[in-house]
Design a protein around this motif. Structure first.
Motif, PDB file in Angstrom:
ATOM      1  N   THR A   4       0.851  -1.193   0.000  1.00 29.76           N
ATOM      2  CA  THR A   4       0.000   0.000   0.000  1.00 29.76           C
ATOM      3  C   THR A   4       0.876   1.228   0.000  1.00 29.76           C
ATOM      4  OG1 THR A   4      -0.088   0.052   2.403  1.00 29.76           O
ATOM      5  CG2 THR A   4      -1.812  -1.208   1.281  1.00 29.76           C
ATOM      6  N   ARG A   5       0.283   2.367  -0.354  1.00 29.62           N
ATOM      7  CA  ARG A   5       1.000   3.636  -0.382  1.00 29.62           C
ATOM      8  C   ARG A   5       0.632   4.456   0.850  1.00 29.62           C
ATOM      9  NH1 ARG A   5       3.525   4.774  -5.058  1.00 29.62           N
ATOM     10  NH2 ARG A   5       3.056   3.472  -6.847  1.00 29.62           N
ATOM     11  N   ALA A   6       1.644   5.058   1.455  1.00 28.82           N
ATOM     12  CA  ALA A   6       1.403   5.902   2.629  1.00 28.82           C
ATOM     13  C   ALA A   6       0.700   7.170   2.208  1.00 28.82           C
ATOM     14  CB  ALA A   6       2.735   6.249   3.309  1.00 28.82           C
ATOM     15  N   ARG A  11       4.105  11.315   4.686  1.00 28.34           N
ATOM     16  CA  ARG A  11       5.255  11.808   3.948  1.00 28.34           C
ATOM     17  C   ARG A  11       5.862  13.040   4.606  1.00 28.34           C
ATOM     18  NH1 ARG A  11       1.778  10.774  -0.471  1.00 28.34           N
ATOM     19  NH2 ARG A  11       1.463  12.981  -0.820  1.00 28.34           N
ATOM     20  N   GLU A 158       2.403  -3.708   5.355  1.00 28.10           N
ATOM     21  CA  GLU A 158       2.383  -2.671   4.345  1.00 28.10           C
ATOM     22  C   GLU A 158       3.795  -2.460   3.831  1.00 28.10           C
ATOM     23  OE1 GLU A 158       0.824   0.864   6.086  1.00 28.10           O
ATOM     24  OE2 GLU A 158      -1.258   0.221   5.978  1.00 28.10           O
ATOM     25  N   ASP A 160       5.622   0.512   1.163  1.00 32.89           N
ATOM     26  CA  ASP A 160       5.475   1.656   0.268  1.00 32.89           C
ATOM     27  C   ASP A 160       6.478   1.527  -0.870  1.00 32.89           C
ATOM     28  OD1 ASP A 160       5.165   4.079  -0.994  1.00 32.89           O
ATOM     29  OD2 ASP A 160       5.040   5.233   0.869  1.00 32.89           O
ATOM     30  N   ASP A 161       6.014   1.431  -2.102  1.00 32.83           N
ATOM     31  CA  ASP A 161       6.890   1.276  -3.254  1.00 32.83           C
ATOM     32  C   ASP A 161       7.732   2.511  -3.530  1.00 32.83           C
ATOM     33  OD1 ASP A 161       4.748  -0.825  -5.315  1.00 32.83           O
ATOM     34  OD2 ASP A 161       6.328  -1.339  -3.895  1.00 32.83           O
ATOM     35  N   ARG A 162       7.323   3.645  -3.020  1.00 37.54           N
ATOM     36  CA  ARG A 162       8.077   4.859  -3.263  1.00 37.54           C
ATOM     37  C   ARG A 162       9.256   4.959  -2.308  1.00 37.54           C
ATOM     38  NH1 ARG A 162       2.941   8.599  -2.510  1.00 37.54           N
ATOM     39  NH2 ARG A 162       2.851   7.101  -0.802  1.00 37.54           N
ATOM     40  N   HIS A 173      12.853   2.381   1.947  1.00 38.03           N
ATOM     41  CA  HIS A 173      11.398   2.382   1.804  1.00 38.03           C
ATOM     42  C   HIS A 173      10.751   2.263   3.179  1.00 38.03           C
ATOM     43  CE1 HIS A 173      11.173   1.771  -2.644  1.00 38.03           C
ATOM     44  NE2 HIS A 173      12.423   1.411  -2.416  1.00 38.03           N
TER      45      HIS A 173
END
Length: 472
Positions: A4-6, A11, A158, A160-162, A173
């Protein structure tokens, strides 16, 4: 479980690692998954570095024409410096590895350059991390599969791919471990080892470029030392051991926090996430009193590391220190730590005692005895004693103020082109290289923070026998 993305709120507070200032790096769209890794071939890396001095020479030639056409010489020179700085740091960001470490070094030393010369490099360095390509998700997943196994997703609730932070040989990550622990997952760039090996030869050939940027500096030993030390930073098992060693040594420290190791397998290191604000983001925002307080904590951490952890923390940089929500100092990135030799305390005691006593004869004898002068070499000991006078003042005063102006003067003296520069008469035992790296990086940070350093008190607290020998 699918990654999943945060959210946006996550951020805002990030963990810094290596040179990052905490900003999230967005992945470019519609590019092959292979992009984002640094070029590893010697020819490819050498070509990119070689293009910088070639372009610089071209700008100089073009500048002659513009000056002959009536352009203001100062404006032409500023334009050349700015474009060269931007080009240099863009290449450093793309290549990573040893050259990225040199970009970090230039980022510290630019504090000591004259303001008009340093400004183009300061602006370019601020964009260094934005120009550094991140590994795309497919490449990250491949590395995680290789080192954590085909079912690596089951280890995380979870992921985060970013990239949350960019490092010289890897990227970090944010994720949640299967037990609910927020973690930082550091993944090495594919081919990082080959890239570093290529740098060893490429950077030696590029030495004249860095000499041009820092006139008078002995850049070759610095480049060689950085390349040798970064080899150890490729060993994530070693970094995990260093981190745990520091964590154990500092477990009762009320002012410093180190995250624990959660897992380490191959080229992947999973550590506890520290929810702090990187110092690199606080320098221009926090109140002077707060920056001074953090500076004292950084001094204490670096200075006491050998006494408490028997290790030298070799990568002091604003991106590696965090202000935690409770005000403590968070520390990350333990890849560049080096074992400490207590024998150096004898050196410090001998040299320090001569400096405090202002005994020129004893100072020369100590420097020669401990290998800081080539056998039979000439030495202008009067000039050496004068250059060490700030050390005496720092040791004898309750606090000693550091600033960018102070650092600028020290860099000016160190990079003096004249043959009378005393540094040309001195040498340094190779074993002192890690300590010098830690010292220079630490001083640069403290000057940035305008820290009033309580050096005498810290010497007496952590090294009482040496302090007594020095006469404190």
């Amino acid at each position: 479980m699918e990654p999943t993305r945060a959210g946006a709120r996550r951020r805002e507070v990030t963990m810094a690692a290596d040179e990052s200032d905490g900003r999230v790096v967005r992945f470019p769209r519609r590019k092959p998954a292979s992009e984002g890794a640094p070029p590893t071939g010697r020819i490819a890396r050498g070509t990119r570095l070689a293009a910088v001095p070639v372009a610089y020479a071209g700008r100089r030639v073009a500048g002659i024409g513009r000056r002959m056409a009536g352009r203001d010489p100062a404006a032409v020179e500023r334009e050349i410096r700015t474009r060269t700085a931007e080009h240099l740091f863009q290449v450093l960001g793309e290549l990573k590895g040893c050259v990225a470490k040199l970009g970090q070094l230039l980022g510290l030393l630019e504090l000591g350059l004259p303001t008009d010369l340093a400004e183009p490099y300061r602006r370019a360095l601020a964009r260094l991390h934005d120009s550094a390509p991140a590994m795309l998700p497919a490449a990250v997943h491949t590395e995680l599969t290789t080192h954590l196994g085909p079912h690596w997703r089951s280890l995380f609730l979870e992921f985060d791919d970013r990239a949350a932070a960019a490092a010289s040989v890897g990227q970090v990550h944010r994720a949640t471990w299967h037990d609910g622990t927020p973690v930082a997952v550091k993944v090495m760039y594919p081919g990082a080892r080959r890239a570093v090996e290529a740098d060893l030869s490429v950077l030696r050939r590029a030495t004249p470029l860095f000499t041009a940027l820092l006139p008078g500096a002995e850049t070759r030993p610095v480049i060689d030392a950085l390349c040798q030390e970064i080899g150890a930073e490729l060993d994530y098992a070693r970094e995990a051991a260093n981190l745990e060693h520091f964590r154990t040594a500092l477990r009762h420290d009320p002012d410093v926090v180190v995250g624990r190791v959660v897992a380490q397998r191959g080229d992947v290191l999973v550590t506890e996430w520290l929810d702090g604000i990187p110092l690199s983001r606080l320098i221009t925002r926090a109140e002077p009193a707060e920056l001074d307080r953090l500076g004292v904590l950084i001094l204490r951490f670096l200075f006491s590391a050998p006494a408490r952890a028997a290790l030298i923390y070799g990568d002091p940089h604003p991106g590696n220190f965090l202000r935690m929500p409770d005000g403590r100092l968070g520390v990350v990135d333990f890849g560049a730590c080096t074992p400490w030799s207590p024998a150096f305390l004898t050196v410090a005691g001998d040299v320090g005692a001569a400096v405090v006593a202002e005994s020129v004869a004893d100072l020369e004898a100590a420097l020669r005895r401990h290998g800081y002068v080539a056998p039979g070499g000439d030495l202008d000991i009067g000039t050496v004693a004068a250059r060490l006078r700030p050390v005496r003042e720092a040791l004898m005063s309750p606090t000693y103020p550091l600033s960018a102006d102070w650092l600028r003067e020290q860099v000016r003296l160190a990079t003096d082109l004249s043959l009378s520069n005393i540094l040309r008469q001195l040498t340094m035992p190779p074993a002192d290289t890690p300590l010098l790296r830690s010292f220079l990086g630490g001083v640069a940070i403290l000057c940035q923070l305008q820290t009033a350093v309580p050096l005498r008190a810290e010497c007496t607290r952590w090294y009482p026998e040496t302090a007594a020998a020095v006469g404190l």
